[in-house]
Design a protein around this motif. Structure first.
Motif, PDB file in Angstrom:
ATOM      1  N   ARG A 141       0.853  -1.183   0.000  1.00  0.00           N
ATOM      2  CA  ARG A 141       0.000   0.000   0.000  1.00  0.00           C
ATOM      3  C   ARG A 141       0.892   1.237   0.000  1.00  0.00           C
ATOM      4  O   ARG A 141       1.798   1.356   0.813  1.00  0.00           O
ATOM      5  CB  ARG A 141      -0.917   0.001   1.205  1.00  0.00           C
ATOM      6  CG  ARG A 141      -1.894   1.163   1.234  1.00  0.00           C
ATOM      7  CD  ARG A 141      -2.901   0.987   2.336  1.00  0.00           C
ATOM      8  NE  ARG A 141      -3.742  -0.188   2.117  1.00  0.00           N
ATOM      9  CZ  ARG A 141      -4.705  -0.565   2.934  1.00  0.00           C
ATOM     10  NH1 ARG A 141      -4.949   0.130   4.035  1.00  0.00           N
ATOM     11  NH2 ARG A 141      -5.424  -1.638   2.673  1.00  0.00           N
ATOM     12  N   THR A 142       0.588   2.159  -0.901  1.00  0.00           N
ATOM     13  CA  THR A 142       1.457   3.320  -1.077  1.00  0.00           C
ATOM     14  C   THR A 142       0.785   4.606  -0.639  1.00  0.00           C
ATOM     15  O   THR A 142      -0.436   4.750  -0.700  1.00  0.00           O
ATOM     16  CB  THR A 142       1.894   3.460  -2.542  1.00  0.00           C
ATOM     17  OG1 THR A 142       0.727   3.588  -3.369  1.00  0.00           O
ATOM     18  CG2 THR A 142       2.702   2.256  -2.994  1.00  0.00           C
ATOM     19  N   THR A 143       1.599   5.544  -0.225  1.00  0.00           N
ATOM     20  CA  THR A 143       1.174   6.890   0.135  1.00  0.00           C
ATOM     21  C   THR A 143       2.156   7.857  -0.482  1.00  0.00           C
ATOM     22  O   THR A 143       3.364   7.661  -0.382  1.00  0.00           O
ATOM     23  CB  THR A 143       1.153   7.076   1.663  1.00  0.00           C
ATOM     24  OG1 THR A 143       0.307   6.083   2.256  1.00  0.00           O
ATOM     25  CG2 THR A 143       0.655   8.464   2.040  1.00  0.00           C
ATOM     26  N   TYR A 144       1.640   8.906  -1.115  1.00  0.00           N
ATOM     27  CA  TYR A 144       2.483   9.932  -1.718  1.00  0.00           C
ATOM     28  C   TYR A 144       2.154  11.280  -1.101  1.00  0.00           C
ATOM     29  O   TYR A 144       1.042  11.524  -0.650  1.00  0.00           O
ATOM     30  CB  TYR A 144       2.275   9.986  -3.234  1.00  0.00           C
ATOM     31  CG  TYR A 144       2.752   8.753  -3.953  1.00  0.00           C
ATOM     32  CD1 TYR A 144       1.887   7.669  -4.131  1.00  0.00           C
ATOM     33  CD2 TYR A 144       4.049   8.647  -4.437  1.00  0.00           C
ATOM     34  CE1 TYR A 144       2.316   6.521  -4.777  1.00  0.00           C
ATOM     35  CE2 TYR A 144       4.480   7.502  -5.088  1.00  0.00           C
ATOM     36  CZ  TYR A 144       3.617   6.446  -5.255  1.00  0.00           C
ATOM     37  OH  TYR A 144       4.050   5.313  -5.890  1.00  0.00           O
ATOM     38  N   PHE A 155       6.424  10.141  -9.533  1.00  0.00           N
ATOM     39  CA  PHE A 155       7.246   9.237  -8.731  1.00  0.00           C
ATOM     40  C   PHE A 155       6.469   7.957  -8.438  1.00  0.00           C
ATOM     41  O   PHE A 155       5.263   7.988  -8.220  1.00  0.00           O
ATOM     42  CB  PHE A 155       7.620   9.897  -7.406  1.00  0.00           C
ATOM     43  CG  PHE A 155       8.575  11.063  -7.505  1.00  0.00           C
ATOM     44  CD1 PHE A 155       8.944  11.600  -8.729  1.00  0.00           C
ATOM     45  CD2 PHE A 155       9.101  11.626  -6.350  1.00  0.00           C
ATOM     46  CE1 PHE A 155       9.816  12.677  -8.805  1.00  0.00           C
ATOM     47  CE2 PHE A 155       9.980  12.691  -6.420  1.00  0.00           C
ATOM     48  CZ  PHE A 155      10.333  13.221  -7.638  1.00  0.00           C
ATOM     49  N   THR A 156       7.196   6.854  -8.395  1.00  0.00           N
ATOM     50  CA  THR A 156       6.588   5.578  -8.045  1.00  0.00           C
ATOM     51  C   THR A 156       7.463   4.873  -7.022  1.00  0.00           C
ATOM     52  O   THR A 156       8.647   4.633  -7.277  1.00  0.00           O
ATOM     53  CB  THR A 156       6.426   4.678  -9.279  1.00  0.00           C
ATOM     54  OG1 THR A 156       5.628   5.345 -10.256  1.00  0.00           O
ATOM     55  CG2 THR A 156       5.744   3.376  -8.892  1.00  0.00           C
ATOM     56  N   ILE A 157       6.872   4.552  -5.885  1.00  0.00           N
ATOM     57  CA  ILE A 157       7.588   3.805  -4.864  1.00  0.00           C
ATOM     58  C   ILE A 157       7.206   2.340  -4.975  1.00  0.00           C
ATOM     59  O   ILE A 157       6.049   2.000  -5.236  1.00  0.00           O
ATOM     60  CB  ILE A 157       7.294   4.363  -3.450  1.00  0.00           C
ATOM     61  CG1 ILE A 157       8.204   3.707  -2.417  1.00  0.00           C
ATOM     62  CG2 ILE A 157       5.825   4.206  -3.085  1.00  0.00           C
ATOM     63  CD1 ILE A 157       8.133   4.371  -1.039  1.00  0.00           C
ATOM     64  N   SER A 158       8.177   1.478  -4.796  1.00  0.00           N
ATOM     65  CA  SER A 158       7.929   0.040  -4.835  1.00  0.00           C
ATOM     66  C   SER A 158       8.918  -0.638  -3.895  1.00  0.00           C
ATOM     67  O   SER A 158       9.858   0.000  -3.400  1.00  0.00           O
ATOM     68  CB  SER A 158       8.064  -0.500  -6.257  1.00  0.00           C
ATOM     69  OG  SER A 158       9.378  -0.281  -6.757  1.00  0.00           O
TER      70      SER A 158
END
Length: 124
Positions: free
Chosen positions: A55-58, A67-70
């Motif tokens: 689960r991501t939060t920006y 931007f992409t977090i992984s």
């Protein structure tokens, strides 16, 4: 817990960079990993975070579009893919880890462990 960030460098506006951060030591399943950045003369600010389950939060919708977090849990590594970079993105980028699960993923006080920072410089 030790965090080792890499991938920073000099890039022209409009370019891309991919940051990596590998964690070692006593990391717990369910941890949250994140990225913060600090521009010259400014406070450290939240960029993005990702839970163990993905689960991501920006910070903002504009960042989410660029931007992409992984993460790779097997490698305990978090990534930050940064596209369409602008000079305003110039900063030292820090990865961080919290062994506590929380909904407050943008809260800097949640994170107990920090990497050494990697410098991203975007030229105009």
């Amino acid at each position: 817990v030790q965090l080792q960030a890499s991938g920073g460098g000099l890039v022209q506006a409009g370019g891309s960079l991919r940051l990596s951060c590998a964690a070692s030591g006593r990391t717990f399943i369910g941890n949250i990993m994140g990225w913060f950045r600090q521009a010259p003369g400014k406070e450290r600010e939240f960029v993005a975070a990702i839970t163990w389950s993905g689960r991501t939060t920006y910070d903002t919708e504009s960042l989410k579009g660029r931007f992409t977090i992984s993460r790779d849990n097997a490698k305990t590594t978090v990534y930050l893919q940064m596209n369409s970079l602008s000079p305003e993105d110039t900063a030292v980028y820090y990865c961080a880890l919290s062994n506590k699960d929380s909904s407050r993923r943008a809260d800097i006080s949640l994170f107990d462990y920090w990497g050494q920072g990697t410098l991203v410089t975007v030229s105009s």
